[in-house]
Design a protein around this motif. Structure first.
Motif, PDB file in Angstrom:
ATOM      1  N   ASN A   1      39.255 -96.097 -64.251  1.00  0.00           N
ATOM      2  CA  ASN A   1      38.742 -95.668 -62.966  1.00  0.00           C
ATOM      3  C   ASN A   1      39.871 -95.173 -62.078  1.00  0.00           C
ATOM      4  O   ASN A   1      41.040 -95.269 -62.425  1.00  0.00           O
ATOM      5  CB  ASN A   1      37.901 -96.782 -62.326  1.00  0.00           C
ATOM      6  N   GLU A   2      39.524 -94.686 -60.895  1.00  0.00           N
ATOM      7  CA  GLU A   2      40.507 -94.052 -60.024  1.00  0.00           C
ATOM      8  C   GLU A   2      41.569 -95.000 -59.484  1.00  0.00           C
ATOM      9  O   GLU A   2      42.609 -94.573 -59.025  1.00  0.00           O
ATOM     10  CB  GLU A   2      39.805 -93.368 -58.850  1.00  0.00           C
ATOM     11  N   TYR A   3      41.341 -96.322 -59.538  1.00  0.00           N
ATOM     12  CA  TYR A   3      42.276 -97.288 -58.978  1.00  0.00           C
ATOM     13  C   TYR A   3      43.321 -97.752 -59.985  1.00  0.00           C
ATOM     14  O   TYR A   3      44.321 -98.325 -59.609  1.00  0.00           O
ATOM     15  CB  TYR A   3      41.524 -98.497 -58.428  1.00  0.00           C
ATOM     16  N   ASP A   4      43.095 -97.513 -61.277  1.00  0.00           N
ATOM     17  CA  ASP A   4      44.004 -98.019 -62.294  1.00  0.00           C
ATOM     18  C   ASP A   4      45.329 -97.284 -62.343  1.00  0.00           C
ATOM     19  O   ASP A   4      46.323 -97.832 -62.782  1.00  0.00           O
ATOM     20  CB  ASP A   4      43.340 -97.954 -63.677  1.00  0.00           C
ATOM     21  N   ASN A   5      45.359 -96.047 -61.910  1.00  0.00           N
ATOM     22  CA  ASN A   5      46.563 -95.233 -62.049  1.00  0.00           C
ATOM     23  C   ASN A   5      47.229 -94.903 -60.722  1.00  0.00           C
ATOM     24  O   ASN A   5      47.923 -93.897 -60.618  1.00  0.00           O
ATOM     25  CB  ASN A   5      46.224 -93.937 -62.792  1.00  0.00           C
ATOM     26  N   ASP A  20      50.412 -91.548 -57.687  1.00  0.00           N
ATOM     27  CA  ASP A  20      49.825 -91.498 -59.024  1.00  0.00           C
ATOM     28  C   ASP A  20      50.882 -91.993 -60.008  1.00  0.00           C
ATOM     29  O   ASP A  20      51.983 -91.443 -60.065  1.00  0.00           O
ATOM     30  CB  ASP A  20      49.400 -90.076 -59.377  1.00  0.00           C
ATOM     31  N   VAL A  21      50.572 -93.020 -60.779  1.00  0.00           N
ATOM     32  CA  VAL A  21      51.531 -93.620 -61.710  1.00  0.00           C
ATOM     33  C   VAL A  21      51.922 -92.635 -62.811  1.00  0.00           C
ATOM     34  O   VAL A  21      53.095 -92.505 -63.148  1.00  0.00           O
ATOM     35  CB  VAL A  21      50.956 -94.913 -62.339  1.00  0.00           C
ATOM     36  N   GLU A  22      50.962 -91.926 -63.362  1.00  0.00           N
ATOM     37  CA  GLU A  22      51.230 -91.038 -64.495  1.00  0.00           C
ATOM     38  C   GLU A  22      52.038 -89.808 -64.101  1.00  0.00           C
ATOM     39  O   GLU A  22      52.991 -89.436 -64.773  1.00  0.00           O
ATOM     40  CB  GLU A  22      49.924 -90.620 -65.158  1.00  0.00           C
ATOM     41  N   THR A  23      51.663 -89.156 -62.996  1.00  0.00           N
ATOM     42  CA  THR A  23      52.343 -87.918 -62.607  1.00  0.00           C
ATOM     43  C   THR A  23      53.528 -88.168 -61.680  1.00  0.00           C
ATOM     44  O   THR A  23      54.334 -87.270 -61.459  1.00  0.00           O
ATOM     45  CB  THR A  23      51.377 -86.955 -61.897  1.00  0.00           C
ATOM     46  N   SER A  52      39.081-105.856 -55.074  1.00  0.00           N
ATOM     47  CA  SER A  52      38.333-104.725 -55.625  1.00  0.00           C
ATOM     48  C   SER A  52      39.130-103.422 -55.565  1.00  0.00           C
ATOM     49  O   SER A  52      38.683-102.405 -56.082  1.00  0.00           O
ATOM     50  CB  SER A  52      37.008-104.547 -54.880  1.00  0.00           C
ATOM     51  N   LYS A  53      40.283-103.470 -54.907  1.00  0.00           N
ATOM     52  CA  LYS A  53      41.178-102.314 -54.736  1.00  0.00           C
ATOM     53  C   LYS A  53      40.552-101.193 -53.914  1.00  0.00           C
ATOM     54  O   LYS A  53      40.935-100.049 -54.026  1.00  0.00           O
ATOM     55  CB  LYS A  53      41.669-101.794 -56.085  1.00  0.00           C
ATOM     56  N   ARG A  54      39.616-101.547 -53.059  1.00  0.00           N
ATOM     57  CA  ARG A  54      38.961-100.547 -52.208  1.00  0.00           C
ATOM     58  C   ARG A  54      39.470-100.566 -50.771  1.00  0.00           C
ATOM     59  O   ARG A  54      39.196 -99.653 -50.015  1.00  0.00           O
ATOM     60  CB  ARG A  54      37.453-100.741 -52.228  1.00  0.00           C
ATOM     61  N   MET A  55      40.206-101.636 -50.395  1.00  0.00           N
ATOM     62  CA  MET A  55      40.743-101.722 -49.043  1.00  0.00           C
ATOM     63  C   MET A  55      42.217-102.117 -49.093  1.00  0.00           C
ATOM     64  O   MET A  55      42.619-102.969 -49.880  1.00  0.00           O
ATOM     65  CB  MET A  55      39.975-102.741 -48.214  1.00  0.00           C
ATOM     66  N   LEU A  56      42.982-101.490 -48.226  1.00  0.00           N
ATOM     67  CA  LEU A  56      44.406-101.766 -48.072  1.00  0.00           C
ATOM     68  C   LEU A  56      44.604-102.281 -46.659  1.00  0.00           C
ATOM     69  O   LEU A  56      43.948-101.807 -45.721  1.00  0.00           O
ATOM     70  CB  LEU A  56      45.189-100.457 -48.267  1.00  0.00           C
TER      71      LEU A  56
END
Length: 91
Positions: A1-5, A20-23, A52-56
């Motif tokens: 999902n969008e939060y993993d990377n 972005d971890v990959e790029t 849930s990684k939806r709020m910072l």
């Protein structure tokens, strides 16, 4: 999902960055309050992300705690009741 990377950094220059971890590129940059009215107006000293990684959450020398949507880095709410710098936040 969008939060993993992705992950977030915050700094004394009052900016929050979603990476972005990959790029290794900046996905979103949230500027300080001089450039963005939602931003912090002094150094950001601490942050945390909810399970849930939806709020910072960020806080710092400006005595404000800010809650952000992690997808957009739009401010959800600002808490303004502290009288001194904030050095720790935790969900």
């Amino acid at each position: 999902n969008e939060y993993d990377n992705s992950f977030f950094t915050a700094s004394k220059d009052r900016c929050i960055i979603k990476w972005d971890v990959e790029t290794q590129k900046k996905l979103i940059l949230k500027y300080d309050s001089r450039k963005d009215p939602e931003g912090h107006f002094d150094e950001i000293l601490c942050m945390d992300i909810n399970p849930s990684k939806r709020m910072l959450i960020t806080a710092g020398k400006d005595r404000m705690i800010k809650l952000w949507d992690t997808r957009t880095l739009k401010e959800i709410y600002t808490f303004k009741k502290h009288t001194k710098s904030i050095h720790g936040v935790k969900f």
